[in-house]
Motif scaffolding. Structure first.
Motif, PDB file in Angstrom:
ATOM      1  N   THR A 174       0.804  -1.225   0.000  1.00 30.45           N
ATOM      2  CA  THR A 174       0.000   0.000   0.000  1.00 30.45           C
ATOM      3  C   THR A 174       0.836   1.273   0.000  1.00 30.45           C
ATOM      4  N   TYR A 189       4.040   6.792  12.566  1.00 30.86           N
ATOM      5  CA  TYR A 189       2.706   7.150  12.086  1.00 30.86           C
ATOM      6  C   TYR A 189       2.339   8.550  12.562  1.00 30.86           C
ATOM      7  N   LEU A 201       0.840   9.134   7.450  1.00 30.45           N
ATOM      8  CA  LEU A 201       0.312   7.771   7.470  1.00 30.45           C
ATOM      9  C   LEU A 201       1.399   6.829   7.998  1.00 30.45           C
ATOM     10  N   GLN A 238      -0.659   2.065   4.296  1.00 27.61           N
ATOM     11  CA  GLN A 238      -1.867   1.777   5.066  1.00 27.61           C
ATOM     12  C   GLN A 238      -1.690   0.451   5.809  1.00 27.61           C
ATOM     13  N   GLN A 239      -2.403   0.284   6.902  1.00 30.90           N
ATOM     14  CA  GLN A 239      -2.340  -0.963   7.666  1.00 30.90           C
ATOM     15  C   GLN A 239      -3.316  -2.019   7.149  1.00 30.90           C
TER      16      GLN A 239
END
Length: 421
Positions: free
Chosen positions: A93, A284, A289, A311-312
């Motif tokens: 991501t 983070y 992000l 992103q996680q």
């Protein structure tokens, strides 16, 4: 066609040929930059954390080097792979990532490696590197009230509590303590001086996309880094024994606020679930992000992986890092660029002697920056421009010779008329 008209046509054609056949390097660079959304700055912030204080202006963006540090291909902002290489794993991501060999320096795969993003707590690697360089591990530091009042995450320092620099490095790298970052910055001469040292270190390494504006990585006006720079900084930090020993710890004892000790647990998941992991750092903020840098060793080969603005979901950022490391270990030794061993050095400035017939430095180029000075026809089409200039000189010469010939004929005719011939 009369000579005057032929001359005008020749002048127009020569000028047009030089102008259109020789586009400037600046124009080419601008066209390339237009295709890379984050060539100069990170994406716009999503909150107010980067608004300048009243009466202050936001810092100007860092200059973009004319040549990408590490090799021309690293200036591309899409996927960069060696020829005939399989595609990277799915589910990544991060909008910017990179894989590199820590020992040879070869960059083996990347995606927008010089795209500018925010580092978040990954910038603590740079702070730790400066600390490891300048402060002894057994030096005792006393925490202040200001240290304990930082925006957390925090280890939980006690006002007046005493800690060794080594213990503070553990709190900085294992649990990303912002209170610890402030304490260590004070020991480097205060926050402004610590930031000056961090940015000087980044520049010395060749990390020219990086500007630290807080020692902890909290967002503030002007913050910037890139996947390439983070890899470069981590590689440099691993050369310091104090840093390398701290970053690999799964746990470490730390003085408790109420006496005794507490146990710090490393938040880098790869240390527990990736065979060969040798350390890493995550971060983070709302604007950055998820960010991550980490390294692993397999069969004597050490790779570093960086992911920025990730992103996680659907996969944790460290699991994405693991997938990229597996991919990198399956690749050959070839690469698409290189982690430099120091900042690119400017070309030496040439000072002409009194008897020299060479053009001055301004005509020869801006040697301090290593960039050629822009000219009317650019820097790429110099041979064509020179040919056009020769053509212009030839046309002028023919024009003058023709006028002189006409004047001589007129004088002869006048003399013959006067003699009655």
């Amino acid at each position: 066609m009369p000579f005057t008209k032929r001359l005008i046509v020749a002048l127009v054609l020569a000028t047009a040929t030089a102008a259109f056949a020789a586009p400037t390097g600046t124009a080419q660079q601008a066209a390339g930059a237009a295709q890379c959304a984050n060539r100069e700055t990170p994406p716009p912030p999503v909150d107010t954390s980067e608004q300048p204080a009243p009466g202050q202006k936001a810092p100007t963006p860092l200059e973009v080097p004319e040549k990408p540090v590490g090799g021309d291909r690293l200036g591309e902002c899409g996927l960069i792979l060696p020829p005939n290489q399989a595609q990277p794993p799915s589910g990544i991501t991060a909008v910017s990532w990179m894989l590199a060999d820590m020992d040879s320096g070869a960059v083996i795969a990347a995606y927008d490696p010089h795209g500018r993003q925010r580092p978040a707590s990954v910038i603590k690697v740079l702070l730790a590197m400066v600390v490891a360089k300048e402060l002894r591990g057994d030096m005792v530091v006393t925490a202040s009230a200001e240290d304990t009042q930082q925006e957390c995450t925090c280890v939980g320092l006690k006002d007046g509590g005493q800690y060794t620099v080594r213990q503070l490095l553990h709190g900085l790298l294992l649990t990303s303590g912002n209170d610890v970052a402030h304490t260590l910055a004070r020991q480097l001469g205060g926050v402004p001086n610590a930031l000056r040292k961090m940015n000087a270190m980044a520049k010395e390494l060749g990390a020219l996309d990086t500007r630290a504006v807080t020692p902890s990585g909290l967002d503030a006006p002007g913050t910037s880094t890139s996947a390439y720079d983070v890899a470069l900084i981590f590689r440099g930090a691993m050369k310091y024994e104090e840093f390398a020993n701290a970053i690999k710890l799964k746990q470490a004892q730390f003085p408790g606020r109420n006496g005794g000790t507490i146990m710090l647990t490393n938040d880098n998941r790869l240390l527990n679930n990736y065979v060969g992991a040798i350390g890493g750092k995550s971060g983070y903020t709302d604007d950055s992000l998820h960010t991550y840098v980490g390294a692993a060793e397999r069969n004597g080969r050490r790779l570093v992986v960086v992911l920025l603005r990730g992103q996680q979901q659907p996969t944790h950022i460290t699991a994405q890092a693991a997938k990229l490391l597996d991919y990198g270990f399956g690749m050959g030794p070839g690469g698409v660029g290189k982690l430099v061993d120091g900042a690119p050095q400017p070309k030496p400035k040439v000072v002409p002697t009194q008897d020299s017939n060479t053009p001055d430095d301004a005509a020869a180029g801006d040697s301090a920056s290593g960039r050629p000075t822009p000219t009317a026809f650019g820097t790429v089409g110099l041979p064509i421009t020179a040919a056009a200039g020769i053509g212009l000189l030839a046309a002028v010469f023919l024009y003058i010779r023709n006028k002189r010939a006409k004047a001589a004929r007129a004088r002869r005719q006048a003399a013959q008329a006067a003699q009655g011939i």
